[in-house]
Design a protein around this motif. Structure first.
Motif, PDB file in Angstrom:
ATOM      1  N   HIS A  32      70.139 -10.083  33.900  1.00 31.80           N
ATOM      2  CA  HIS A  32      69.541 -11.410  33.710  1.00 31.80           C
ATOM      3  C   HIS A  32      68.568 -11.418  32.531  1.00 31.80           C
ATOM      4  CE1 HIS A  32      71.594 -12.709  37.192  1.00 31.80           C
ATOM      5  NE2 HIS A  32      70.820 -12.110  38.081  1.00 31.80           N
ATOM      6  N   GLY A  33      68.980 -10.811  31.425  1.00 30.35           N
ATOM      7  CA  GLY A  33      68.176 -10.869  30.203  1.00 30.35           C
ATOM      8  C   GLY A  33      66.930 -10.002  30.212  1.00 30.35           C
ATOM      9  N   GLN A  34      66.777  -9.176  31.247  1.00 27.51           N
ATOM     10  CA  GLN A  34      65.580  -8.332  31.355  1.00 27.51           C
ATOM     11  C   GLN A  34      65.992  -6.867  31.232  1.00 27.51           C
ATOM     12  OE1 GLN A  34      62.187  -8.774  32.238  1.00 27.51           O
ATOM     13  NE2 GLN A  34      61.780  -6.657  32.854  1.00 27.51           N
ATOM     14  N   ALA A  35      65.339  -6.125  30.347  1.00 25.21           N
ATOM     15  CA  ALA A  35      65.683  -4.712  30.124  1.00 25.21           C
ATOM     16  C   ALA A  35      64.788  -3.804  30.952  1.00 25.21           C
ATOM     17  CB  ALA A  35      65.525  -4.376  28.649  1.00 25.21           C
ATOM     18  N   LYS A  36      65.395  -2.848  31.650  1.00 26.54           N
ATOM     19  CA  LYS A  36      64.636  -1.797  32.342  1.00 26.54           C
ATOM     20  C   LYS A  36      65.054  -0.449  31.765  1.00 26.54           C
ATOM     21  CE  LYS A  36      63.804  -4.117  36.729  1.00 26.54           C
ATOM     22  NZ  LYS A  36      63.950  -4.058  38.185  1.00 26.54           N
ATOM     23  N   VAL A  37      64.104   0.490  31.714  1.00 29.19           N
ATOM     24  CA  VAL A  37      64.383   1.807  31.130  1.00 29.19           C
ATOM     25  C   VAL A  37      65.101   2.699  32.138  1.00 29.19           C
ATOM     26  CG1 VAL A  37      63.358   3.907  30.191  1.00 29.19           C
ATOM     27  CG2 VAL A  37      62.377   1.672  29.617  1.00 29.19           C
ATOM     28  N   LEU A  38      66.250   3.251  31.726  1.00 30.57           N
ATOM     29  CA  LEU A  38      66.929   4.285  32.519  1.00 30.57           C
ATOM     30  C   LEU A  38      66.439   5.666  32.110  1.00 30.57           C
ATOM     31  CD1 LEU A  38      70.672   3.159  32.438  1.00 30.57           C
ATOM     32  CD2 LEU A  38      69.083   2.988  34.364  1.00 30.57           C
ATOM     33  N   PRO A  76      58.947  -1.913  32.460  1.00 26.34           N
ATOM     34  CA  PRO A  76      59.942  -2.101  33.516  1.00 26.34           C
ATOM     35  C   PRO A  76      60.899  -0.907  33.641  1.00 26.34           C
ATOM     36  CG  PRO A  76      59.865  -4.008  32.031  1.00 26.34           C
ATOM     37  CD  PRO A  76      58.999  -2.955  31.423  1.00 26.34           C
ATOM     38  N   THR A  77      61.042  -0.407  34.855  1.00 27.41           N
ATOM     39  CA  THR A  77      61.946   0.712  35.145  1.00 27.41           C
ATOM     40  C   THR A  77      62.246   0.682  36.644  1.00 27.41           C
ATOM     41  OG1 THR A  77      62.290   3.083  34.771  1.00 27.41           O
ATOM     42  CG2 THR A  77      60.112   2.443  35.556  1.00 27.41           C
ATOM     43  N   ALA A  78      63.256   1.435  37.070  1.00 27.22           N
ATOM     44  CA  ALA A  78      63.621   1.450  38.493  1.00 27.22           C
ATOM     45  C   ALA A  78      62.473   2.025  39.328  1.00 27.22           C
ATOM     46  CB  ALA A  78      64.873   2.315  38.685  1.00 27.22           C
TER      47      ALA A  78
END
Ligand code: AMP
Ligand code: GLY
Length: 423
Positions: free
Chosen positions: A276-282, A116-118
């Motif tokens: 919301h408890g979900q991690a995305k990579v910056l 997960p990432t932008a």
């Protein structure tokens, strides 16, 4: 065994301070170091990016393990050079260091590994970049692809700002070759968190949780800096989130690199946005965070050299990390004007009171000795770091120590660690 630490910041002082506790170590050198490090390791007058000079030094002195603090020598391939000479070195090689030195490389790897990432686009051509911005709209984030000393990320509230960012990075080339490519990505909302782990290219060993404060003023106001303070543990990183990050982010990234014949060895630091408890990579950093390293070293009970050896030998599954249950906080004292321009050479008062300090350590960054005086020589000057039974206690002890140090124009944030109490 002789150790060489490369770098000159608070991070490297904390590493030297911790390495000195290892019974395996006979002597520590630090290149180039700073005034505080010079009390604990022999200074070597070589810049951190003088990779040939450092390699020659390590060969001559028969250094048993070299530890690379900052990203620049890693991205220049210092690890590849040392390994080609049979020298043991802790840190990722040049190809692996692309996780920090090329945002385009990283985004493409994340996409391929379904991490997960932008949402994003990568552009070489400024006109194509401009058309993409017109298509997707604002808010939007424009990032120079390469290393830009933390300044190459522009958060744009409007399309006009984003178009101006393309001009700054690609047409005016304000970050030089780092702006030959840009990554344009979706603006993410949420809480930021850092996650640091050791990896030997196969196994992943998370460090204790930690969190930094990037903006220069209280309440996260003002421009971003390298870091105004940090604390550990960080309550935002729950056990469930840790599992999600290790399984869903770090493991596929390390495996994806392996599929490209890249074995990542060293510290892998993920900058994350949690929503919301979900991690995305910056972003990734390929080294310890500064100042996150300072509270982490205060809390680490295990022998750091032993653990680093296990990384180098690709047997990280055979070691574990033991942490002090107490919390630790680091408050960074900076020069007036930082992260903009600032003066150097201001005399620092008060440090003599800490000769026998039991509650923590004063880690030096931009300091040097001038005649008999200790003076400022950088933007981030000192990292006052202390432990406490909990974060609240660690904050109190750290700020009591801060009160005893001064120089004309000294600045620091008054709210380091408050975010850990708010949650
Ligand atoms: P980076 O160096 O890529 O981590 O970017 C520096 C800072 O910019 C991060 O710590 C975030 O505060 C912010 N940032 C980067 N990317 C994004 C994004 N896609 N959405 C929102 N903020 C971002
Ligand atoms: N504290 C952020 C960094 O080391 O990049």
């Amino acid at each position: 065994m002789k150790i060489l630490v490369i770098g000159s910041g608070g991070r490297e002082h904390a590493l030297v301070w911790k390495i000195r506790q290892s019974p395996r170590v006979s002597k520590i050198y630090c290149a180039p170091g700073n005034a505080g490090i010079a009390d604990q390791a022999e200074p070597v007058a070589l810049a951190a990016d003088d990779v040939d000079g450092l390699c020659a030094f390590a060969e001559k002195e028969r250094i048993g393990l070299t530890i690379v603090g900052p990203e620049l020598p890693l991205s220049l391939g210092i690890v590849d050079l040392f390994e080609s000479r049979g020298l043991r070195v802790f840190g990722p090689n040049r190809a692996a260091a692309q996780l920090e030195s090329s945002k385009a490389f990283t985004k493409e790897l994340l996409q391929q590994q379904s991490v997960p990432t932008a949402a994003f686009g990568v552009f070489h051509d400024p006109d194509e970049a401009s058309r993409y911005i017109e298509k997707v709209g604002a808010p939007i984030v424009v990032k120079a692809d390469g290393l830009a000393a933390g300044k190459g990320v522009l958060l744009c509230a409007t399309q006009a700002e984003a178009q101006a960012a393309i001009t700054t990075i690609m047409r005016e080339r304000q970050f030089g070759a780092a702006g030959d490519q840009v990554v344009i990505e979706e603006f993410l909302r949420g809480d930021e968190a850092s996650f640091l782990a050791l990896t030997d290219g196969s196994h992943i060993l998370p460090l204790a949780s930690s969190q930094d404060h990037k903006q220069v003023f209280d309440g996260d106001q003002g421009p971003n800096t390298g870091g105004m303070g940090a604390y550990s543990p960080a309550p935002v990183v729950t056990p469930a989130l840790t599992d999600q990050i290790v399984q869903g982010i770090l493991t596929p990234v390390v495996q994806g690199l392996r599929q490209r014949n890249i074995v990542y060895k060293g510290v892998l630091y993920a900058g994350l946005m949690i929503h919301h408890g979900q991690a995305k990579v910056l972003e990734f950093n390929v080294r310890f965070g500064d100042p996150e390293c300072q509270p982490l070293m205060l809390r680490l009970k295990s022998d750091l050299v032993e653990v680093m050896q296990a990384v180098v030998d690709e047997r990280l599954d055979q070691v574990s990390l033991d942490w002090d249950d107490r919390a630790a906080v680091c408050v960074v004292l900076t020069a007036e004007g930082y992260p903009g321009s600032y003066e150097k050479g201001r005399a620092i008062a008060g440090l003599e009171q800490f000769a026998d300090w039991q509650d923590g350590a004063i880690f030096h960054a931009g300091t040097k000795r001038q005649a008999d005086a200790l003076v400022t020589s950088g933007g981030r000057v000192l990292g006052v770091t202390a432990t406490g039974t909990d974060i609240r206690q660690a904050i109190a002890t750290t700020y009591q120590a801060v009160q005893r140090i001064s120089w004309p124009g000294m600045h620091y944030r008054r709210d380091i660690g408050q975010r850990a109490l708010a949650g």
